[in-house]
Design a protein around this motif. Structure first.
Motif, PDB file in Angstrom:
ATOM      1  N   ALA A 142       0.828  -1.205   0.000  1.00 11.03           N
ATOM      2  CA  ALA A 142       0.000   0.000   0.000  1.00 11.03           C
ATOM      3  C   ALA A 142       0.867   1.261   0.000  1.00 11.03           C
ATOM      4  N   LEU A 143       1.956   1.236   0.761  1.00 17.16           N
ATOM      5  CA  LEU A 143       2.864   2.386   0.798  1.00 17.16           C
ATOM      6  C   LEU A 143       3.502   2.624  -0.569  1.00 17.16           C
TER       7      LEU A 143
ATOM      8  N   GLU B 276       2.313   1.860  -3.470  1.00 17.69           N
ATOM      9  CA  GLU B 276       1.288   2.429  -4.347  1.00 17.69           C
ATOM     10  C   GLU B 276       1.068   3.905  -4.018  1.00 17.69           C
ATOM     11  N   GLN B 277       1.103   4.239  -2.721  1.00 11.98           N
ATOM     12  CA  GLN B 277       0.932   5.629  -2.307  1.00 11.98           C
ATOM     13  C   GLN B 277       2.090   6.496  -2.813  1.00 11.98           C
TER      14      GLN B 277
ATOM     15  N   LEU C  40       1.978   9.665  -5.271  1.00 18.43           N
ATOM     16  CA  LEU C  40       2.563  10.964  -4.908  1.00 18.43           C
ATOM     17  C   LEU C  40       3.479  11.488  -6.016  1.00 18.43           C
TER      18      LEU C  40
END
Length: 160
Positions: free
Chosen positions: A112-113, A115-116, A120
């Motif tokens: 998830a990080l 993908e974040q 960004l």
């Protein structure tokens, strides 16, 4: 920091351009690709583009905290009047991250990080492109044409 980004950007800068067939009035006649005789250009050329990116690109704070580096390929249309349209992130690759910080979260959270971070980088690339001044449009036989343009933007940790 800016010199590091500049060097990486120059090393990675690949520009892909394609134009759409146009009729004599310069409007789009079909979606098939045609060789552009003169590519669109940022005012002042490649060096000015790099300076613009170095001045305006902001490294996302969360990516900095996790030691994340990556590259996003932004795709956009340079229209016949030089305006930039249809700005999208074509590809985003996370190339490096702080393994110590990532090991403190679960595998699902790591995914998830990542993908974040990709999101960004894509948002920052789009923000900077939206702020750009008009470009000199590409042309075929002296007639301005819409050109699809790919611009890779590399994110390296500042002050390295």
């Amino acid at each position: 920091m800016k010199k590091a980004i500049l060097m990486v950007l120059l090393a990675c800068l690949t520009i892909n351009v394609t134009a759409q067939n146009v009729n004599m009035e310069g409007s789009m006649a079909s979606t098939s690709e045609t060789k552009v005789q003169k590519n669109p250009e940022f005012k002042g050329g490649l060096e000015a583009l790099v300076k613009y990116l170095n001045k305006n690109l902001k490294y996302p704070d969360l990516a900095k905290r996790y030691g994340v580096e990556g590259k996003v390929v932004m795709e956009f249309i340079v229209d016949t009047d030089g305006t930039l349209k249809e700005i999208t992130a074509k590809d985003c690759i996370i190339e490096r991250f702080n393994t110590t910080k990532f090991s403190q979260v679960t595998e699902a959270e790591q995914k998830a990080l990542k993908e974040q971070f990709a999101l960004l980088f894509a948002k920052e690339g789009a923000r900077v492109i939206r702020k750009m001044p008009k470009w000199t449009p590409g042309n075929i036989n002296g007639i301005p044409v819409r050109v699809k343009y790919n611009l890779p933007i590399t994110f390296k940790i500042p002050d390295k």
